[in-house]
Design a protein around this motif. Structure first.
Motif, PDB file in Angstrom:
ATOM      1  N   TRP A 279      -2.484   8.409  -1.913  1.00 37.33           N
ATOM      2  CA  TRP A 279      -2.555   9.295  -0.746  1.00 37.33           C
ATOM      3  C   TRP A 279      -3.620   8.800   0.233  1.00 37.33           C
ATOM      4  O   TRP A 279      -3.390   8.703   1.437  1.00 37.33           O
ATOM      5  CB  TRP A 279      -2.834  10.717  -1.211  1.00 37.33           C
ATOM      6  CG  TRP A 279      -3.216  11.697  -0.156  1.00 37.33           C
ATOM      7  CD1 TRP A 279      -4.387  12.397  -0.079  1.00 37.33           C
ATOM      8  CD2 TRP A 279      -2.438  12.131   0.972  1.00 37.33           C
ATOM      9  NE1 TRP A 279      -4.377  13.215   1.027  1.00 37.33           N
ATOM     10  CE2 TRP A 279      -3.196  13.066   1.687  1.00 37.33           C
ATOM     11  CE3 TRP A 279      -1.171  11.786   1.445  1.00 37.33           C
ATOM     12  CZ2 TRP A 279      -2.733  13.680   2.848  1.00 37.33           C
ATOM     13  CZ3 TRP A 279      -0.710  12.399   2.604  1.00 37.33           C
ATOM     14  CH2 TRP A 279      -1.490  13.333   3.285  1.00 37.33           C
ATOM     15  N   ARG A 280      -4.771   8.453  -0.280  1.00 33.81           N
ATOM     16  CA  ARG A 280      -5.857   7.975   0.571  1.00 33.81           C
ATOM     17  C   ARG A 280      -5.502   6.640   1.224  1.00 33.81           C
ATOM     18  O   ARG A 280      -5.814   6.411   2.386  1.00 33.81           O
ATOM     19  CB  ARG A 280      -7.148   7.853  -0.236  1.00 33.81           C
ATOM     20  CG  ARG A 280      -7.745   9.198  -0.574  1.00 33.81           C
ATOM     21  CD  ARG A 280      -8.847   9.090  -1.619  1.00 33.81           C
ATOM     22  NE  ARG A 280      -9.418  10.403  -1.830  1.00 33.81           N
ATOM     23  CZ  ARG A 280     -10.646  10.746  -1.435  1.00 33.81           C
ATOM     24  NH1 ARG A 280     -11.431   9.878  -0.859  1.00 33.81           N
ATOM     25  NH2 ARG A 280     -11.073  11.973  -1.641  1.00 33.81           N
ATOM     26  N   ARG A 281      -4.860   5.761   0.464  1.00 29.89           N
ATOM     27  CA  ARG A 281      -4.432   4.474   1.018  1.00 29.89           C
ATOM     28  C   ARG A 281      -3.426   4.683   2.148  1.00 29.89           C
ATOM     29  O   ARG A 281      -3.482   4.020   3.168  1.00 29.89           O
ATOM     30  CB  ARG A 281      -3.789   3.599  -0.056  1.00 29.89           C
ATOM     31  CG  ARG A 281      -4.729   3.076  -1.095  1.00 29.89           C
ATOM     32  CD  ARG A 281      -5.388   1.776  -0.619  1.00 29.89           C
ATOM     33  NE  ARG A 281      -6.349   1.320  -1.585  1.00 29.89           N
ATOM     34  CZ  ARG A 281      -6.088   0.462  -2.544  1.00 29.89           C
ATOM     35  NH1 ARG A 281      -4.891  -0.054  -2.659  1.00 29.89           N
ATOM     36  NH2 ARG A 281      -7.031   0.103  -3.385  1.00 29.89           N
ATOM     37  N   LEU A 282      -2.496   5.594   1.914  1.00 31.42           N
ATOM     38  CA  LEU A 282      -1.478   5.866   2.931  1.00 31.42           C
ATOM     39  C   LEU A 282      -2.130   6.381   4.205  1.00 31.42           C
ATOM     40  O   LEU A 282      -1.835   5.903   5.301  1.00 31.42           O
ATOM     41  CB  LEU A 282      -0.454   6.881   2.403  1.00 31.42           C
ATOM     42  CG  LEU A 282       0.663   7.293   3.360  1.00 31.42           C
ATOM     43  CD1 LEU A 282       1.518   6.091   3.754  1.00 31.42           C
ATOM     44  CD2 LEU A 282       1.520   8.383   2.726  1.00 31.42           C
ATOM     45  N   LEU A 283      -3.036   7.337   4.071  1.00 34.25           N
ATOM     46  CA  LEU A 283      -3.690   7.887   5.262  1.00 34.25           C
ATOM     47  C   LEU A 283      -4.568   6.855   5.964  1.00 34.25           C
ATOM     48  O   LEU A 283      -4.692   6.877   7.189  1.00 34.25           O
ATOM     49  CB  LEU A 283      -4.531   9.106   4.907  1.00 34.25           C
ATOM     50  CG  LEU A 283      -3.763  10.370   4.592  1.00 34.25           C
ATOM     51  CD1 LEU A 283      -4.727  11.522   4.318  1.00 34.25           C
ATOM     52  CD2 LEU A 283      -2.816  10.743   5.715  1.00 34.25           C
ATOM     53  N   ALA A 284      -5.173   5.962   5.192  1.00 33.45           N
ATOM     54  CA  ALA A 284      -6.059   4.954   5.780  1.00 33.45           C
ATOM     55  C   ALA A 284      -5.286   3.817   6.441  1.00 33.45           C
ATOM     56  O   ALA A 284      -5.832   3.109   7.281  1.00 33.45           O
ATOM     57  CB  ALA A 284      -6.996   4.394   4.713  1.00 33.45           C
ATOM     58  N   SER A 285      -4.017   3.660   6.066  1.00 34.14           N
ATOM     59  CA  SER A 285      -3.241   2.563   6.654  1.00 34.14           C
ATOM     60  C   SER A 285      -2.813   2.939   8.065  1.00 34.14           C
ATOM     61  O   SER A 285      -2.342   4.039   8.308  1.00 34.14           O
ATOM     62  CB  SER A 285      -2.012   2.240   5.796  1.00 34.14           C
ATOM     63  OG  SER A 285      -1.030   3.239   5.916  1.00 34.14           O
ATOM     64  N   ARG A 286      -3.001   2.013   8.938  1.00 36.57           N
ATOM     65  CA  ARG A 286      -2.590   2.246  10.321  1.00 36.57           C
ATOM     66  C   ARG A 286      -1.090   2.100  10.429  1.00 36.57           C
ATOM     67  O   ARG A 286      -0.497   1.202   9.850  1.00 36.57           O
ATOM     68  CB  ARG A 286      -3.267   1.261  11.259  1.00 36.57           C
ATOM     69  CG  ARG A 286      -4.748   1.472  11.321  1.00 36.57           C
ATOM     70  CD  ARG A 286      -5.324   0.681  12.471  1.00 36.57           C
ATOM     71  NE  ARG A 286      -6.510   1.367  12.901  1.00 36.57           N
ATOM     72  CZ  ARG A 286      -6.581   2.098  14.018  1.00 36.57           C
ATOM     73  NH1 ARG A 286      -5.565   2.209  14.799  1.00 36.57           N
ATOM     74  NH2 ARG A 286      -7.699   2.691  14.351  1.00 36.57           N
ATOM     75  N   SER A 287      -0.510   2.982  11.163  1.00 32.27           N
ATOM     76  CA  SER A 287       0.922   2.900  11.397  1.00 32.27           C
ATOM     77  C   SER A 287       1.193   1.691  12.276  1.00 32.27           C
ATOM     78  O   SER A 287       0.604   1.551  13.344  1.00 32.27           O
ATOM     79  CB  SER A 287       1.406   4.177  12.095  1.00 32.27           C
ATOM     80  OG  SER A 287       2.775   4.096  12.363  1.00 32.27           O
ATOM     81  N   PRO A 288       2.090   0.783  11.834  1.00 36.20           N
ATOM     82  CA  PRO A 288       2.352  -0.416  12.626  1.00 36.20           C
ATOM     83  C   PRO A 288       3.362  -0.197  13.738  1.00 36.20           C
ATOM     84  O   PRO A 288       3.710  -1.131  14.434  1.00 36.20           O
ATOM     85  CB  PRO A 288       2.927  -1.387  11.592  1.00 36.20           C
ATOM     86  CG  PRO A 288       3.663  -0.494  10.668  1.00 36.20           C
ATOM     87  CD  PRO A 288       2.825   0.770  10.591  1.00 36.20           C
ATOM     88  N   ALA A 289       3.833   1.045  13.873  1.00 31.98           N
ATOM     89  CA  ALA A 289       4.856   1.330  14.888  1.00 31.98           C
ATOM     90  C   ALA A 289       4.385   0.780  16.227  1.00 31.98           C
ATOM     91  O   ALA A 289       3.335   1.127  16.728  1.00 31.98           O
ATOM     92  CB  ALA A 289       5.115   2.824  14.976  1.00 31.98           C
TER      93      ALA A 289
END
Length: 194
Positions: free
Chosen positions: A75-85
Motif C-alpha cells: 500500500w505504501r509503495r503504491l501511494l509513493a509511486s508516481r503515476s506515469p500517466a
C-alpha cells in the motif's frame, strides 16, 4: 506532506502520532530485511519486531499479522509511486503506462513480490481493508488515465487483467516483467475493441 497524505499512509489500525508513524516505518523497513533473509514462510511478527528494535506486543499493536504487514508495505509503495500517466492525448498510451508501473512496483524484490500476492489474498480484516484501499487507488489511476468519459466496464476488465496477471506472477508462472508485457498486450486488445 499534508495531513491527508499522512492519514492515507497510516497503518490501518489507528491514526498515528509522529512517534507511532516512526515505529510503523521501522517495522515496515525491518519486514523487508526479514523477508529478504528468511522468506515469507520464515517471517514472523516477532522476528520483524526484533529487527526493528521494538517489543513484539508493540508490533502487534500496529499489525495483526505478517500478511497485514506485507499488505501495508505494498500500500505504501503504491501511494509513493508516481503515476506515469503522461500528457499523451491517447488514453491507451496513458493506461498502458499506468498498468506497467503498478505491475512492476515490487518486481525487483522477489521475496516481497511473492509475499504481496499471498498477503493480499488473505482473509485478515486488516488485509481486507487494505485490499479495498489498494483496489480503489488502482481503479482511480486507470480511470484517470482513460479520461473523463471512461467506460466502467472497460475499467473493470482492466482491473481483472491486472489482478489476474499479478496472481499468476505471484504463483511463479512468469516473472513480473513478463507479466507486465502480458498485461500490456491484453489491455491493448480490450482498448482497441472498446
Amino acid at each position: 506532506m499534508s495531513e491527508s497524505d499522512s492519514i492515507s499512509l497510516e497503518a490501518t489500525r489507528r491514526r498515528l502520532t509522529g512517534k507511532q508513524a516512526d515505529t510503523v516505518d521501522r517495522l515496515t523497513r525491518a519486514a523487508l530485511v526479514v523477508l529478504t533473509r528468511d522468506g515469507f514462510a520464515g517471517m514472523t511478527i516477532r522476528l520483524v519486531a526484533a529487527e526493528a528494535g521494538v517489543a513484539t506486543a508493540t508490533a502487534y499493536t500496529y499489525f495483526s499479522s505478517k500478511e497485514h504487514l506485507v499488505a501495508e508495505i505494498f500500500w505504501r509503495r503504491l501511494l509513493a509511486s508516481r503515476s506515469p500517466a503522461s500528457e499523451d492525448p491517447d488514453p491507451t498510451v496513458r493506461v498502458l503506462a499506468e498498468l506497467r508501473n503498478i505491475a512492476l512496483l515490487v518486481a525487483e524484490e522477489q521475496e516481497l513480490s511473492g509475499a504481496v500476492t499471498g498477503a493480499l489474498l488473505g482473509s485478515d480484516p486488516d488485509v481486507e481493508h487494505l485490499r479495498t484501499r489498494i483496489g480503489i487507488e488502482i481503479r482511480g489511476r486507470i480511470s484517470r488515465a482513460l479520461g473523463p468519459d471512461a467506460d466502467n466496464e472497460v475499467i473493470e476488465w482492466l482491473e481483472i487483467i491486472y489482478a489476474g496477471a499479478l496472481v499468476r506472477a505471484g504463483m511463479g508462472y512468469e516473472s513480473y516483467s513478463e507479466i507486465a508485457d502480458r498485461i500490456e498486450r491484453a489491455a491493448l486488445r480490450i482498448l482497441r475493441t472498446a
